[in-house]
Motif scaffolding. Structure first.
Motif, mmCIF file in Angstrom:
data_model
loop_
_atom_site.group_PDB
_atom_site.id
_atom_site.type_symbol
_atom_site.label_atom_id
_atom_site.label_comp_id
_atom_site.label_asym_id
_atom_site.label_seq_id
_atom_site.Cartn_x
_atom_site.Cartn_y
_atom_site.Cartn_z
ATOM 1 N N SER A 1 -61.791 -65.290 4.253
ATOM 2 C CA SER A 1 -61.774 -66.194 5.409
ATOM 3 C C SER A 1 -60.522 -67.074 5.448
ATOM 4 O O SER A 1 -60.437 -67.994 6.264
ATOM 5 C CB SER A 1 -63.024 -67.085 5.397
ATOM 6 O OG SER A 1 -62.982 -67.977 4.296
ATOM 7 N N ALA A 2 -59.537 -66.792 4.577
ATOM 8 C CA ALA A 2 -58.290 -67.552 4.601
ATOM 9 C C ALA A 2 -57.541 -67.257 5.900
ATOM 10 O O ALA A 2 -57.784 -66.243 6.559
ATOM 11 C CB ALA A 2 -57.421 -67.179 3.399
ATOM 12 N N GLN A 3 -56.616 -68.123 6.265
ATOM 13 C CA GLN A 3 -55.816 -67.900 7.469
ATOM 14 C C GLN A 3 -54.952 -66.653 7.305
ATOM 15 O O GLN A 3 -54.788 -65.856 8.218
ATOM 16 C CB GLN A 3 -54.959 -69.120 7.767
ATOM 17 C CG GLN A 3 -54.186 -68.997 9.056
ATOM 18 C CD GLN A 3 -53.476 -70.281 9.417
ATOM 19 O OE1 GLN A 3 -53.628 -71.307 8.774
ATOM 20 N NE2 GLN A 3 -52.690 -70.220 10.462
ATOM 21 N N ASN A 4 -54.371 -66.485 6.112
ATOM 22 C CA ASN A 4 -53.608 -65.304 5.711
ATOM 23 C C ASN A 4 -53.457 -65.402 4.196
ATOM 24 O O ASN A 4 -53.855 -66.405 3.610
ATOM 25 C CB ASN A 4 -52.242 -65.221 6.417
ATOM 26 C CG ASN A 4 -51.424 -66.474 6.240
ATOM 27 O OD1 ASN A 4 -51.182 -66.919 5.119
ATOM 28 N ND2 ASN A 4 -50.999 -67.074 7.345
ATOM 29 N N ILE A 5 -52.911 -64.380 3.555
ATOM 30 C CA ILE A 5 -52.723 -64.442 2.097
ATOM 31 C C ILE A 5 -51.299 -64.055 1.717
ATOM 32 O O ILE A 5 -50.573 -63.430 2.495
ATOM 33 C CB ILE A 5 -53.730 -63.557 1.320
ATOM 34 C CG1 ILE A 5 -53.423 -62.071 1.483
ATOM 35 C CG2 ILE A 5 -55.167 -63.883 1.692
ATOM 36 C CD1 ILE A 5 -54.053 -61.190 0.426
ATOM 37 N N VAL A 6 -50.948 -64.431 0.484
ATOM 38 C CA VAL A 6 -49.693 -64.030 -0.139
ATOM 39 C C VAL A 6 -50.056 -63.330 -1.445
ATOM 40 O O VAL A 6 -50.924 -63.805 -2.178
ATOM 41 C CB VAL A 6 -48.798 -65.258 -0.425
ATOM 42 C CG1 VAL A 6 -47.577 -64.869 -1.247
ATOM 43 C CG2 VAL A 6 -48.381 -65.920 0.879
ATOM 44 N N VAL A 7 -49.419 -62.205 -1.712
ATOM 45 C CA VAL A 7 -49.636 -61.477 -2.964
ATOM 46 C C VAL A 7 -48.370 -61.630 -3.807
ATOM 47 O O VAL A 7 -47.258 -61.480 -3.304
ATOM 48 C CB VAL A 7 -49.944 -59.984 -2.704
ATOM 49 C CG1 VAL A 7 -50.062 -59.212 -4.008
ATOM 50 C CG2 VAL A 7 -51.217 -59.844 -1.880
ATOM 51 N N GLY A 8 -48.550 -61.947 -5.091
ATOM 52 C CA GLY A 8 -47.415 -62.119 -5.992
ATOM 53 C C GLY A 8 -47.782 -61.695 -7.399
ATOM 54 O O GLY A 8 -48.946 -61.420 -7.694
ATOM 55 N N LEU A 9 -46.791 -61.672 -8.267
ATOM 56 C CA LEU A 9 -47.029 -61.282 -9.658
ATOM 57 C C LEU A 9 -47.611 -62.437 -10.467
ATOM 58 O O LEU A 9 -47.198 -63.576 -10.316
ATOM 59 C CB LEU A 9 -45.735 -60.820 -10.321
ATOM 60 C CG LEU A 9 -45.273 -59.416 -9.980
ATOM 61 C CD1 LEU A 9 -43.930 -59.126 -10.636
ATOM 62 C CD2 LEU A 9 -46.296 -58.380 -10.402
ATOM 63 N N HIS A 10 -48.577 -62.110 -11.327
ATOM 64 C CA HIS A 10 -49.180 -63.058 -12.250
ATOM 65 C C HIS A 10 -49.465 -62.301 -13.537
ATOM 66 O O HIS A 10 -50.216 -61.315 -13.515
ATOM 67 C CB HIS A 10 -50.469 -63.627 -11.660
ATOM 68 C CG HIS A 10 -51.261 -64.438 -12.631
ATOM 69 N ND1 HIS A 10 -52.438 -63.996 -13.166
ATOM 70 C CD2 HIS A 10 -51.029 -65.652 -13.178
ATOM 71 C CE1 HIS A 10 -52.913 -64.906 -13.995
ATOM 72 N NE2 HIS A 10 -52.069 -65.918 -14.026
#
Length: 108
Positions: free
Chosen positions: A87-96
């Motif tokens: 339900s987020a507005q949009n997402i960001v995917v990154g390295l962890h």
């Protein structure tokens, strides 16, 4: 009505878009944009909100004119998870820790 007497349901909500993907080695990534139809975030054994759709096979994949979106989120501890939907507005995917994670994840 569908076969068997069941009604079809129209989805009032659109899928949450992937605003940016910083995991450039993913086959679906081109210019920090995800080009798969939908990703799944998290898995049954994952301690992190990882991108389960990530694949690095040395060739580009996906649909060039498609902006990736979240198809399902299996991370029940996330405040944006509502019935396995994001339900987020949009997402960001990154390295962890060497793997792709949803950086938008927020613990409940």
């Amino acid at each position: 009505m569908r076969e068997g007497g069941k009604r079809s349901v129209t989805m009032p909500k659109s899928m949450v878009q992937i605003q940016r993907c910083d995991v450039e080695q993913c086959s679906y990534n081109k210019n920090k944009e995800c080009h798969t139809m939908a990703i799944t975030v998290g898995g049954p054994q994952d301690p992190c909100p990882s991108c389960d759709t990530y694949v690095a096979i040395g060739q580009k994949a996906g649909v060039p004119d498609v902006q990736g979106a979240v198809g399902a989120c299996k991370v029940s501890a996330c405040q944006f998870n509502e019935s396995l939907e994001c339900s987020a507005q949009n997402i960001v995917v990154g390295l962890h820790d060497g793997h792709p994670d949803c950086q938008t994840y927020r613990k409940r």
